[in-house]
Design an enzyme around this catalytic site. Structure first.
Site, PDB file in Angstrom:
ATOM      1  N   ARG A  70      27.160  74.877  55.243  1.00 52.65           N
ATOM      2  CA  ARG A  70      25.899  74.622  55.963  1.00 52.65           C
ATOM      3  C   ARG A  70      25.924  73.352  56.802  1.00 52.65           C
ATOM      4  O   ARG A  70      25.562  73.373  57.976  1.00 52.65           O
ATOM      5  CB  ARG A  70      24.736  74.510  54.967  1.00 52.65           C
ATOM      6  N   THR A  71      26.313  72.224  56.183  1.00 54.39           N
ATOM      7  CA  THR A  71      26.220  70.959  56.906  1.00 54.39           C
ATOM      8  C   THR A  71      27.120  71.013  58.137  1.00 54.39           C
ATOM      9  O   THR A  71      26.707  70.674  59.256  1.00 54.39           O
ATOM     10  CB  THR A  71      26.616  69.785  55.988  1.00 54.39           C
ATOM     11  N   LYS A  99      49.537  63.033  57.170  1.00 56.10           N
ATOM     12  CA  LYS A  99      50.685  62.139  57.424  1.00 56.10           C
ATOM     13  C   LYS A  99      50.405  60.730  56.915  1.00 56.10           C
ATOM     14  O   LYS A  99      51.216  59.834  57.099  1.00 56.10           O
ATOM     15  CB  LYS A  99      50.971  62.079  58.934  1.00 56.10           C
ATOM     16  N   ARG A 120      32.061  63.776  56.735  1.00 53.12           N
ATOM     17  CA  ARG A 120      31.901  64.014  55.289  1.00 53.12           C
ATOM     18  C   ARG A 120      33.196  63.604  54.614  1.00 53.12           C
ATOM     19  O   ARG A 120      34.288  64.001  55.043  1.00 53.12           O
ATOM     20  CB  ARG A 120      31.602  65.477  54.987  1.00 53.12           C
ATOM     21  N   HIS A 148      23.419  61.564  51.250  1.00 49.98           N
ATOM     22  CA  HIS A 148      23.490  62.704  52.164  1.00 49.98           C
ATOM     23  C   HIS A 148      22.197  62.644  52.987  1.00 49.98           C
ATOM     24  O   HIS A 148      21.296  63.464  52.812  1.00 49.98           O
ATOM     25  CB  HIS A 148      23.595  63.989  51.356  1.00 49.98           C
TER      26      HIS A 148
HETATM   27  C1  NCD Z   1      25.179  69.756  49.061  1.00 48.80           C
HETATM   28  C2  NCD Z   1      26.246  68.698  49.188  1.00 48.80           C
HETATM   29  O1  NCD Z   1      27.282  68.914  49.832  1.00 48.80           O
HETATM   30  O2  NCD Z   1      26.005  67.614  48.645  1.00 48.80           O
HETATM   31  N1  NCD Z   1      25.349  70.835  49.954  1.00 48.80           N
HETATM   32  C3  NCD Z   1      24.866  70.727  51.225  1.00 48.80           C
HETATM   33  O3  NCD Z   1      25.222  69.828  51.960  1.00 48.80           O
HETATM   34  N2  NCD Z   1      23.946  71.617  51.603  1.00 48.80           N
HETATM   35  C4  NCD Z   1      24.921  70.189  47.677  1.00 48.80           C
HETATM   36  C5  NCD Z   1      26.036  70.762  46.852  1.00 48.80           C
HETATM   37  O4  NCD Z   1      27.191  70.842  47.276  1.00 48.80           O
HETATM   38  O5  NCD Z   1      25.738  71.163  45.721  1.00 48.80           O
END
Ligand code: NCD
Length: 321
Positions: A70-71, A99, A120, A148
């Site tokens: 999703r993100t 590397k 991320r 997040h």
């Molecule tokens: C979350 C995350 O990556 O922290 N997912 C997301 O970004 N929608 C929650 C999760 O992974 O459980």
């Protein structure tokens, strides 16, 4: 954090231009109102026209060192719907990271091609480190068990869209409050409002002290408990999380807590008729599929809101909203 330099005359001086988005602590109520207003306009734009050319000529580097559906794809969709382009790096194993390239060097590389970087990474503080080395804006898309922030924004936007307000709500968070970064950020964001918290988890997955400190210092009431039955009847928002398997060093411990909570129709029968069930997704087992048809299940709408919030953030940081 970047210097708040002069904003070029053809761009919007919105307080976000050129800035990194690293933590929810950067947002006050005015800033939140601004982003939610823009996100709402983005929804209208997508529903009416599908896309616009606001970010034409701009490039986003989407750098993901951890799994994401999703993100990652909502940031890409957000950029594409605003007419921008993307450099997607979702498989760092095929990049120079394998590397042995350091995060600062990778970031310095990408910023020489792109206008903004979304990151991320599994380490807490990695987004702040990247932002320190980059001269272009960096957006934190999850730094390990840390924060997040863009998820918290879309979560709060969802509460507003579903219930029409944030003040005077009882927010019940359930599941892995220890390792779940989304509940860390959302809690720190909601202390800007008059909410009451209940944190429901097994003993070993309790909300970390640094987050509870923020709640205490802001003077908000909260309770900590193990049994969701004792609180579901009072919930305006039931925010459910996945037990974060990847953060456990002892998988036997994970097995003991993995199915501790399962939100099902029986439990939903105890909840108010006007409430919403949220989940950042992915779901593993913690909400039964039968709940998906309940009008109070907001998690798929919540997921869609992610794109509108990310459109609003990209446009604001690039000075176009
Ligand atoms: C979350 C995350 O990556 O922290 N997912 C997301 O970004 N929608 C929650 C999760 O992974 O459980």
């Amino acid at each position: 954090m970047k210097d708040a330099g002069r904003v070029p005359a053809d761009l919007v001086d919105n307080g976000f231009y050129g800035q990194d988005i690293i933590s929810v602590s950067q947002f006050d109520r005015d800033k939140l109102d601004y982003i939610y207003r823009v996100a709402h306009e983005m929804r209208v734009l997508v529903e009416r026209f599908g896309s616009a050319d606001l970010l034409q000529g701009k490039i986003l580097a989407n750098l993901f060192y951890e799994p994401s559906t999703r993100t990652s794809s909502s940031f890409m969709a957000a950029m594409l719907r605003l007419g921008g382009q993307i450099i997607p790096i979702n498989n760092v194993q095929y990049s120079s990271v394998t590397k042995g390239e350091s995060l600062p060097d990778t970031v310095r590389t990408l910023e020489s091609y792109a206008d903004i970087i979304v990151l991320r990474h599994p380490e807490v503080g990695s987004a702040a480190t990247a932002a320190h080395y980059a001269s272009k804006p960096v957006i934190n898309a999850g730094d390990g068990v840390g924060e997040h922030p863009t998820q918290a924004l879309l979560d709060q936007f969802t509460i507003l869209e579903e219930l029409g307000r944030v003040d005077d709500l009882k927010i019940v968070m359930v599941g892995d409050l220890r390792y779940g970064r989304t509940v860390h950020s959302l809690t720190k964001l909601l202390v800007n409002y008059g909410v009451e918290f209940a944190f429901v988890s097994p003993e070993i997955l309790r909300m970390p002290d640094d987050v509870l400190d923020v709640v205490r210092q802001s003077g908000h009431a909260y309770t900590e408990l193990d049994d969701v039955h004792n609180v579901i009847g009072d919930a305006d928002v039931l925010y459910v999380t996945r037990v974060q398997k990847e953060r456990f060093t002892d998988l036997a411990q994970y097995d003991r807590v993995r199915d501790h909570y399962i939100i099902d129709e029986e439990l939903m029968a105890l909840a108010k008729p006007e409430m919403c069930v949220m989940h950042p997704l992915p779901r593993v087992n913690e909400i039964s599929y039968a709940v998906d048809d309940d009008p109070r299940a907001a998690y798929f709408r919540q997921m869609r809101n992610g794109m509108y919030i990310r459109m609003a953030l990209l446009a604001s940081v690039l000075g176009k909203a």
